[in-house]
Design an enzyme around this catalytic site. Structure first.
Site, PDB file in Angstrom:
ATOM      1  N   LYS A 198      -0.814  -5.999  -9.453  1.00 25.76           N
ATOM      2  CA  LYS A 198      -1.875  -6.136  -8.436  1.00 25.76           C
ATOM      3  C   LYS A 198      -1.667  -5.085  -7.363  1.00 25.76           C
ATOM      4  CE  LYS A 198      -2.843  -8.447  -4.491  1.00 25.76           C
ATOM      5  NZ  LYS A 198      -3.629  -7.361  -3.929  1.00 25.76           N
ATOM      6  N   GLU A 214      11.402  -7.516  -2.369  1.00 26.20           N
ATOM      7  CA  GLU A 214      11.809  -6.316  -1.621  1.00 26.20           C
ATOM      8  C   GLU A 214      10.965  -6.305  -0.358  1.00 26.20           C
ATOM      9  OE1 GLU A 214      14.143  -4.290  -2.274  1.00 26.20           O
ATOM     10  OE2 GLU A 214      14.527  -4.529  -4.408  1.00 26.20           O
ATOM     11  N   LEU A 215      11.610  -6.606   0.775  1.00 26.95           N
ATOM     12  CA  LEU A 215      10.809  -6.786   1.997  1.00 26.95           C
ATOM     13  C   LEU A 215      11.093  -5.688   3.007  1.00 26.95           C
ATOM     14  CD1 LEU A 215      11.335 -10.628   2.162  1.00 26.95           C
ATOM     15  CD2 LEU A 215       9.687  -9.326   0.831  1.00 26.95           C
ATOM     16  N   GLU A 228       9.552  -4.975  12.967  1.00 28.24           N
ATOM     17  CA  GLU A 228       9.248  -3.883  12.038  1.00 28.24           C
ATOM     18  C   GLU A 228       7.841  -3.389  12.357  1.00 28.24           C
ATOM     19  OE1 GLU A 228       8.165  -4.551   7.979  1.00 28.24           O
ATOM     20  OE2 GLU A 228       9.222  -2.776   7.317  1.00 28.24           O
ATOM     21  N   CYS A 282       9.833   1.383   4.275  1.00 28.49           N
ATOM     22  CA  CYS A 282      10.589   0.144   4.511  1.00 28.49           C
ATOM     23  C   CYS A 282      12.009   0.442   4.974  1.00 28.49           C
ATOM     24  CB  CYS A 282      10.587  -0.708   3.253  1.00 28.49           C
ATOM     25  SG  CYS A 282      11.116   0.220   1.838  1.00 28.49           S
ATOM     26  N   GLY A 285       6.644  -6.156  -0.223  1.00 30.58           N
ATOM     27  CA  GLY A 285       5.676  -6.321   0.859  1.00 30.58           C
ATOM     28  C   GLY A 285       6.372  -6.876   2.080  1.00 30.58           C
ATOM     29  N   GLY A 286       5.600  -7.485   2.947  1.00 33.38           N
ATOM     30  CA  GLY A 286       6.148  -7.995   4.201  1.00 33.38           C
ATOM     31  C   GLY A 286       6.747  -9.398   4.052  1.00 33.38           C
ATOM     32  N   TRP A 331       0.816  -1.229   0.000  1.00 33.92           N
ATOM     33  CA  TRP A 331       0.000   0.000   0.000  1.00 33.92           C
ATOM     34  C   TRP A 331       0.843   1.270   0.000  1.00 33.92           C
ATOM     35  CZ3 TRP A 331       0.627   3.740   3.516  1.00 33.92           C
ATOM     36  CH2 TRP A 331       1.281   3.404   4.692  1.00 33.92           C
ATOM     37  N   ASN A 332       2.086   1.164   0.495  1.00 30.61           N
ATOM     38  CA  ASN A 332       2.860   2.412   0.655  1.00 30.61           C
ATOM     39  C   ASN A 332       3.776   2.647  -0.544  1.00 30.61           C
ATOM     40  OD1 ASN A 332       4.665   0.281   1.418  1.00 30.61           O
ATOM     41  ND2 ASN A 332       6.029   1.853   2.137  1.00 30.61           N
TER      42      ASN A 332
HETATM   43  P1  NAD Z   1       1.806  -7.126   2.546  1.00 28.94           P
HETATM   44  O1  NAD Z   1       2.907  -8.107   2.493  1.00 28.94           O
HETATM   45  O2  NAD Z   1       0.715  -7.352   3.525  1.00 28.94           O
HETATM   46  O3  NAD Z   1       1.075  -7.023   1.124  1.00 28.94           O
HETATM   47  C1  NAD Z   1       1.793  -6.748  -0.048  1.00 28.94           C
HETATM   48  C2  NAD Z   1       1.007  -7.236  -1.258  1.00 28.94           C
HETATM   49  O4  NAD Z   1       0.990  -8.660  -1.267  1.00 28.94           O
HETATM   50  C3  NAD Z   1      -0.459  -6.785  -1.299  1.00 28.94           C
HETATM   51  O5  NAD Z   1      -0.784  -6.403  -2.622  1.00 28.94           O
HETATM   52  C4  NAD Z   1      -1.205  -8.049  -0.906  1.00 28.94           C
HETATM   53  O6  NAD Z   1      -2.515  -8.122  -1.406  1.00 28.94           O
HETATM   54  C5  NAD Z   1      -0.332  -9.114  -1.549  1.00 28.94           C
HETATM   55  N1  NAD Z   1      -0.534 -10.469  -1.010  1.00 28.94           N
HETATM   56  C6  NAD Z   1      -0.927 -10.827   0.233  1.00 28.94           C
HETATM   57  N2  NAD Z   1      -1.010 -12.181   0.335  1.00 28.94           N
HETATM   58  C7  NAD Z   1      -0.666 -12.685  -0.878  1.00 28.94           C
HETATM   59  C8  NAD Z   1      -0.557 -14.006  -1.416  1.00 28.94           C
HETATM   60  N3  NAD Z   1      -0.815 -15.093  -0.672  1.00 28.94           N
HETATM   61  N4  NAD Z   1      -0.157 -14.138  -2.705  1.00 28.94           N
HETATM   62  C9  NAD Z   1       0.124 -13.063  -3.457  1.00 28.94           C
HETATM   63  N5  NAD Z   1       0.018 -11.792  -3.015  1.00 28.94           N
HETATM   64  C10 NAD Z   1      -0.367 -11.599  -1.730  1.00 28.94           C
HETATM   65  O7  NAD Z   1       2.484  -5.687   2.761  1.00 28.94           O
HETATM   66  P2  NAD Z   1       1.803  -4.276   3.089  1.00 28.94           P
HETATM   67  O8  NAD Z   1       1.249  -4.301   4.471  1.00 28.94           O
HETATM   68  O9  NAD Z   1       0.934  -3.823   1.972  1.00 28.94           O
HETATM   69  O10 NAD Z   1       3.127  -3.337   3.062  1.00 28.94           O
HETATM   70  C11 NAD Z   1       3.960  -3.217   4.140  1.00 28.94           C
HETATM   71  C12 NAD Z   1       5.177  -4.133   4.012  1.00 28.94           C
HETATM   72  O11 NAD Z   1       5.872  -3.893   2.792  1.00 28.94           O
HETATM   73  C13 NAD Z   1       6.194  -3.836   5.115  1.00 28.94           C
HETATM   74  O12 NAD Z   1       6.724  -5.032   5.625  1.00 28.94           O
HETATM   75  C14 NAD Z   1       7.267  -3.040   4.382  1.00 28.94           C
HETATM   76  O13 NAD Z   1       8.522  -3.046   4.978  1.00 28.94           O
HETATM   77  C15 NAD Z   1       7.252  -3.665   3.045  1.00 28.94           C
HETATM   78  N6  NAD Z   1       7.842  -2.729   2.060  1.00 28.94           N
HETATM   79  C16 NAD Z   1       9.074  -2.995   1.539  1.00 28.94           C
HETATM   80  C17 NAD Z   1       9.650  -2.117   0.639  1.00 28.94           C
HETATM   81  C18 NAD Z   1      10.990  -2.387   0.003  1.00 28.94           C
HETATM   82  O14 NAD Z   1      11.244  -1.870  -1.060  1.00 28.94           O
HETATM   83  N7  NAD Z   1      11.850  -3.171   0.589  1.00 28.94           N
HETATM   84  C19 NAD Z   1       8.963  -0.974   0.253  1.00 28.94           C
HETATM   85  C20 NAD Z   1       7.729  -0.745   0.803  1.00 28.94           C
HETATM   86  C21 NAD Z   1       7.170  -1.650   1.697  1.00 28.94           C
END
Ligand code: NAD
Length: 493
Positions: A177, A252-253, A385, A286, A230-231, A153-154
């Site tokens: 997505k 990228e986590l 985190e 992140c 994502g996470g 989302w961010n």
């Molecule tokens: P999240 O992991 O909850 O979701 C990320 C995406 O994954 C969403 O679009 C979600 O719908 C999708 N998703 C969820 N379950 C899935 C599955 N089983 N299969 C496929 N896709 C699925 O993350 P969030 O809460 O939206 O964002 C915050 C996280 O992202 C934090 O941990 C943050 O550190 C990380 N982040 C990392 C970076 C980086 O570049 N390293 C940048 C921004 C955010």
């Protein structure tokens, strides 16, 4: 009551609802009110998008000269600049991030499309000095195919650009997505994709839940590359999903990025850098510098100055130009932060400022800048985190101790070093196990600078020259230049 906006998804050049007719409602973090609804894509919709992308890949995009693909990317960059204000506004309502920041970011994101447009026709192959007579062996870089881009989302405009721009430049087609927590920004972005004339099916933007939508996309048999941000928990699902289609994956986590301040640091510079690093975007970054180590000699004085600075930060509506910090993105996140703060205090952590929900307004998810002193970094706020404005502060004596503490971290995304001693800056930055080190600065990005982590922060780099190759595969071609026929393999001797 204000009208709820109804959005559609962008698939194969058309604006569509989900086949089930189901919708996801999205909340404005400023007031906890539903402001828009988007389609909830299911397996059938994912299939439609992936098939459109595959068709566009085979029929046109992968065959187009890179120079021509670059023209579309440049037009997309123009569209972004022209619509930065509108896009910024939507992202602010969608995520709660400050309008000042989202507008500036939308404008700057255009640079990424220009940068990769410039690289599109500069990726070359090699001639291999082969160990066989009469053979010429060359390698070329070919596009991979359909890319699934999974976006959190961010910073979604940025995290989309670092995937989409190199993928398109190299001839891949993409299904994006968006996150269910803030899905609208990317649907508005899809309008710019359409305006820029990119052929239908080349870029598709879908909205849906992690499951079934994200899962269906990342397991789809026509997807060949998954670019995920994502996470870490979701990342584990992504890896399992990729076992279904044997896709190439980049991750990228998150991070728990350590920042160290030595007694010889320029204090004003360090105070500003630390404040930007943890309280910028309400800590929802992140690379947030959420673990701070201060050298013993300056500990009390520096910490007091930092607290004074944090207490002056003005919380307010993200649309307000004077606000310095907006709300968090979700109520769930606010609760996680509160739980971690409580557990840290229960285990001996000393709350020095913030720590309690802000009463500033109307049900929004506001949380103030928070600083907690911790005896060691095993306490919850120092270890987990949090994705919020919470800084855990610890003490150190020697350079060696600082390095060891910085590296005692399951993550390895970013880090920061503040010192005026150049030799020390070099030693520490070299020893820190993180994908990014900021020396006497923090929270900078550029299309030219590779971004990404090590350890639990994932793998694969985004941005920078090398990252474009992550959207190609090497093809090896053997040319036989001999006039003589090949020897018969079944005639011995
Ligand atoms: P999240 O992991 O909850 O979701 C990320 C995406 O994954 C969403 O679009 C979600 O719908 C999708 N998703 C969820 N379950 C899935 C599955 N089983 N299969 C496929 N896709 C699925 O993350 P969030 O809460 O939206 O964002 C915050 C996280 O992202 C934090 O941990 C943050 O550190 C990380 N982040 C990392 C970076 C980086 O570049 N390293 C940048 C921004 C955010």
């Amino acid at each position: 009551m204000s009208q709820i906006k109804n959005y559609k998804m962008y698939v194969d050049g058309k604006w569509i609802e989900s086949s089930s007719g189901k919708k996801i409602e999205t909340l404005n973090p400023e007031n906890n009110k539903v402001w828009a609804s988007v389609p909830e894509a299911n397996e059938k919709d994912v299939n439609l998008a992936v098939n459109a992308a595959q068709k566009a890949f085979e029929n046109s995009w992968s065959k187009m000269h890179p120079r021509d693909r670059a023209k579309y990317l440049r037009e997309l960059a123009n569209q972004l600049r022209q619509n930065a204000e509108h896009l910024g506004k939507i992202e602010t309502i969608d995520t709660g991030k400050l309008f000042r920041e989202t507008k500036t970011q939308a404008n700057y994101i255009a640079e990424y499309y220009d940068y990769f447009a410039g690289l599109a026709d500069k990726v070359e192959g090699t001639v291999v000095p082969i160990d066989k007579d009469n053979m010429q062996v060359v390698t070329t870089r070919i596009p991979i195919g359909v890319v699934a881009a999974i976006i959190p989302w961010n910073s979604q405009m940025l995290l989309t650009a670092v995937k989409l721009a190199p993928a398109l430049a190299m001839g891949n087609t993409v299904v994006i997505k968006a996150s269910e927590l803030a899905p609208v920004t990317l649907l508005e972005f899809a309008k710019l994709v359409e305006n820029s004339g990119i052929p239908k099916g080349v870029v598709n933007v879908i909205t849906g839940l992690g499951e079934p939508c994200g899962k269906a996309l990342t397991t789809h048999n026509l997807v060949e590359r998954i670019a995920f941000t994502g996470g870490p928990d979701t990342a584990k699902h992504i890896i399992k999903n990729s076992a279904e289609n044997l896709s190439q994956v980049s991750l990228e986590l998150g991070g728990k990025s350590p920042v160290v301040v030595f007694k010889d640091a320029d204090q004003e510079n360090a105070l500003n850098g630390i404040t930007a690093g943890i309280f910028g975007a309400s800590g929802q970054s992140c690379i947030a510098g959420s673990r701070l180590y201060l050298q013993k000699d300056i500990y009390d004085d520096f910490l007091n100055k930092l607290i004074k600075k944090a207490e002056k930060i003005k919380l307010g509506s993200p649309m307000d130009k004077d606000a310095q910090m907006g709300p968090l993105n979700s109520f769930k996140q606010l609760e996680i932060i509160e739980k971690n703060i409580k557990a840290t205090i229960d285990q001996g952590g000393k709350l020095r400022c913030g720590g309690k929900r802000s009463k500033i307004s109307n049900e929004g998810y506001y949380f103030p800048p928070t600083i907690i002193e911790c005896e060691n970094h095993n306490l919850p706020t120092a270890e987990n985190e949090l994705f919020g404005p919470v800084l855990s502060v610890m003490k150190f004596n020697t350079e060696e101790e600082a390095i060891n503490k910085m590296n005692d971290n399951k993550y390895g995304l970013s880090s920061g070093v503040y010192t005026m001693n150049f030799a020390r800056a070099m030693r520490v930055s070299k020893s820190v196990r993180a994908g990014i080190v900021f020396v006497n600065t923090y929270r900078l990005i550029s299309p030219m600078a590779p971004f990404g982590g090590i350890k639990d922060s994932g793998y694969g780099k985004e941005a920078g020259i090398e990252s474009i190759k992550e959207y190609t595969r090497i093809k090896t071609t053997w040319y036989n230049s001999s006039e003589k026929p090949m020897s018969d393999p079944f005639t011995m001797g």
